[in-house]
Design a protein around this motif. Structure first.
Motif, PDB file in Angstrom:
ATOM      1  N   THR A 151       0.557  -1.113   0.052  1.00 39.76           N
ATOM      2  CA  THR A 151       0.014   0.100   0.085  1.00 39.76           C
ATOM      3  C   THR A 151       0.904   1.148  -0.081  1.00 39.76           C
ATOM      4  N   SER A 168       0.811   3.763  -3.102  1.00 37.22           N
ATOM      5  CA  SER A 168       0.145   5.013  -2.892  1.00 37.22           C
ATOM      6  C   SER A 168       0.735   6.233  -3.630  1.00 37.22           C
ATOM      7  N   LYS A 190      -5.883   4.375  -2.446  1.00 39.49           N
ATOM      8  CA  LYS A 190      -5.076   4.965  -1.995  1.00 39.49           C
ATOM      9  C   LYS A 190      -4.225   5.510  -3.156  1.00 39.49           C
TER      10      LYS A 190
END
Ligand code: NAD
Length: 376
Positions: free
Chosen positions: A248, A252, A279
């Protein structure tokens, strides 16, 4: 004399052909008779005349006896049921047969007593490398995935210094550093991107770094992911959850994600879920090469571009077919390399004890040898 058939592929969207004129020439030299279905090579850049000049005999699909008469059928994907049922007992079918859970194929193999060689099952040993269609085709997919991402992205890939200011390089995250993944890394690097890679096999770290990319360190848990025969095994839910937390952070900041992670014979792991997509930056591109195995990214669909929260999700499971000339040339070399040692004076005699043959022999004259692959 062994008779080999090169049919026109009938799977929708398939543009490759199982043998090129060069391959036909080699098979002729071995003493075989080669039937080539008219227009079989049309979509991959090889015309009937080139096959004829190589010694192939052009036949039309209406000549039903060609399927009955042939001893070996080279194919890229499994032929239609309509054609398979015409095969004579003992015929050899050679190609990417997609056997996993394929009960229709199983039935036809049994009823027509076909000997089927499924190239997905070729063992990963040094001697098999020249016949390894998964690798030759995955290489092409990795390359083309990056070109596709570059053309779909709203940004440049390389850093550019211009009078109007500096453009920062694109950031690419590659999930899975196998054959396709490493080729994606090399291609993205050549285009000037900053590249990060996640894989669960520790050997990949060094390979990735030698290409100038950065390896995303593995999650710390007690039970490490395992591998066997060059393939990764499935990871535990605990590992996957920690891996997704780490990913993640990288996603992002990414402009592109190229998804290539696979576990042989299993559904591909979901490494990007809808929460993680939220994200990512608006305008980012996700290319999912694992889409036919369920996908690494939630929501991707084969041959479709879907916009989800401003992110382009591209399901691209069939990229080798989009570079059909080279994909077919390499595929044909793989097939001829596998079969050549077993043809003497124009007659094929498969050695079923040979490690390469026994590894990918699904059935011997209709007797199923690898029940496991049909059980999924
Ligand atoms: P593959 O297509 O089965 O998988 C692609 C990659 O996904 C693999 O590197 C795998 O480790 C990775 N993966 C699986 N689960 C993952 C997860 N949760 N997160 C991140 N990545 C994950 O593999 P491949 O590309 O066909 O090849 C894998 C290896 O086998 C390569 O090192 C290749 O060089 C080797 N290989 C050897 C031979 C041979 O010796 N004949 C032939 C082909 C490949």
């Amino acid at each position: 004399m062994t008779k080999i058939l090169i049919p026109t592929e009938t799977t929708p969207g398939e543009r490759r052909v199982s043998a090129t004129p060069d391959a036909v020439k080699k098979l002729k030299k071995l003493g075989c008779k080669v039937y080539v279905e008219s227009s079989a090579g049309k979509l991959s850049g090889f015309n009937d005349l080139a096959y004829e000049e190589a010694g192939g005999e052009i036949v039309t699909s209406t000549e039903l006896d060609i399927w009955r008469d042939s001893d070996i059928i080279f194919c890229v994907q499994a032929p239609s049921q309509e054609n398979l049922i015409k095969l004579k007992n003992g015929a050899i079918l050679l190609g990417l047969l997609n056997p996993y859970g394929n009960s229709d194929l199983l039935q036809i193999i049994k009823s027509n007593k076909i000997s089927a060689l499924s190239l997905e099952l070729l063992p990963r040993i040094s001697r098999a490398q020249s016949s390894d269609v998964l690798s030759s085709q995955a290489n092409i997919a990795g390359y083309k995935a990056v070109l596709l991402a570059a053309s779909e992205l709203d940004r440049y890939f390389p850093m550019l210094m211009t009078a109007a200011g500096t453009v920062q390089p694109a950031k690419v995250v590659v999930l899975g550093g196998g054959v396709a993944g490493l080729q994606a890394v090399a291609t993205a690097k050549r285009l000037g991107a900053i590249v990060f890679v996640s894989d669960i096999r520790t050997a990949v770290k060094e390979q990735v770094e030698s290409l100038g990319a950065r390896f995303i360190e593995l999650p710390e848990i007690d039970e490490k992911p395992r591998e066997s025969g060059g393939y990764a095994k499935s990871v535990t839910a605990e590992f996957l959850s920690k891996q997704k937390d780490i990913l993640t952070r990288y996603l992002s900041e990414a402009d592109v994600a190229i998804c290539t992670a696979q576990v042989l014979g299993k559904k591909a792991p979901i490494l990007i879920d809808f929460q993680m997509l939220k994200k990512m930056r608006f305008g980012a591109v996700v290319i999912d090469l694992a889409v036919l195995q369920g996908g690494n990214c939630e929501g991707t669909k084969s041959n479709q571009t879907i916009i989800k929260d401003g992110i382009k999700l591209i399901g691209a499971g069939e990229l080798p077919s989009s570079v059909p000339y080279d994909a077919s040339s390499l595929y044909a070399k793989n097939l001829t390399s596998l079969i050549t040692p077993f043809i003497k004076d124009g007659v094929i005699n498969l050695d079923k004890e040979d490690e390469l043959i026994s590894g990918c022999l699904l059935s011997d004259e209709g007797i199923i040898l690898q029940n496991k692959v049909f059980e999924n």
